[in-house]
Design a protein around this motif. Sequence first.
Motif, mmCIF file in Angstrom:
data_model
loop_
_atom_site.group_PDB
_atom_site.id
_atom_site.type_symbol
_atom_site.label_atom_id
_atom_site.label_comp_id
_atom_site.label_asym_id
_atom_site.label_seq_id
_atom_site.Cartn_x
_atom_site.Cartn_y
_atom_site.Cartn_z
ATOM 1 N N LEU A 167 0.831 -1.210 0.000
ATOM 2 C CA LEU A 167 0.000 0.000 0.000
ATOM 3 C C LEU A 167 0.866 1.261 0.000
ATOM 4 O O LEU A 167 0.636 2.185 -0.778
ATOM 5 N N ILE A 168 1.845 1.283 0.875
ATOM 6 C CA ILE A 168 2.722 2.448 0.990
ATOM 7 C C ILE A 168 3.515 2.644 -0.299
ATOM 8 O O ILE A 168 3.582 3.740 -0.845
ATOM 9 N N ARG A 169 4.106 1.564 -0.806
ATOM 10 C CA ARG A 169 4.914 1.646 -2.021
ATOM 11 C C ARG A 169 4.068 2.090 -3.206
ATOM 12 O O ARG A 169 4.486 2.916 -4.025
ATOM 13 N N GLY A 170 2.849 1.569 -3.307
ATOM 14 C CA GLY A 170 1.949 1.956 -4.395
ATOM 15 C C GLY A 170 1.517 3.410 -4.304
ATOM 16 O O GLY A 170 1.467 4.122 -5.306
ATOM 17 N N GLY A 171 1.207 3.861 -3.091
ATOM 18 C CA GLY A 171 0.826 5.254 -2.905
ATOM 19 C C GLY A 171 1.955 6.195 -3.282
ATOM 20 O O GLY A 171 1.744 7.209 -3.957
ATOM 21 N N LEU A 172 3.163 5.852 -2.874
ATOM 22 C CA LEU A 172 4.323 6.679 -3.211
ATOM 23 C C LEU A 172 4.613 6.636 -4.712
ATOM 24 O O LEU A 172 4.986 7.647 -5.307
#
Length: 157
Positions: A124-129
């Motif tokens: 989730l974090i990697r995709g958002g970034l």
Amino acid sequence: MADDIVFELLHSEIINYALEPKSTNGSKEVDLSVVEYIGFAAGYKIMERLTREWPRFKDELDTMKFICTDFWTCIYKKQIDNLRTNHQGVYVLQDNAFRFLTNFSNGHQYLEYAPRYVAYTCGLIRGGLANLCINSIVTAEVQSMPSCKFHIHVQRT
């Protein structure tokens, strides 16, 4: 309240689906890349909706603050407890009561299962970034339940 339960059950089923044995070769190695990729795709789309009417972020630190507040609140209904950085592309986000680990015992006997429950959030974090044009490597560290630290290493080009 009901949507919280649905989210937790959906997360559990994603993990069960991704980790069910695909072959009979006897391998017990756990491949969490599918879970992380599902999180990546969801994070990318969530960030697209959240930032639709926002102005561009001033810098990387502003983006991380957004992740810790608005992004985290949208998904987990609370803010990150702590954000640290070395100002050289490394960020540590700490959640002292990570949602998917709170149902486990506080003892060390379930620590080996923790990576299964944090892989989705790393995605989730990697995709958002990634949606904000920040390439990163996101890993998680669980030393004691239910606390979790997410390490973000921004990839500079």
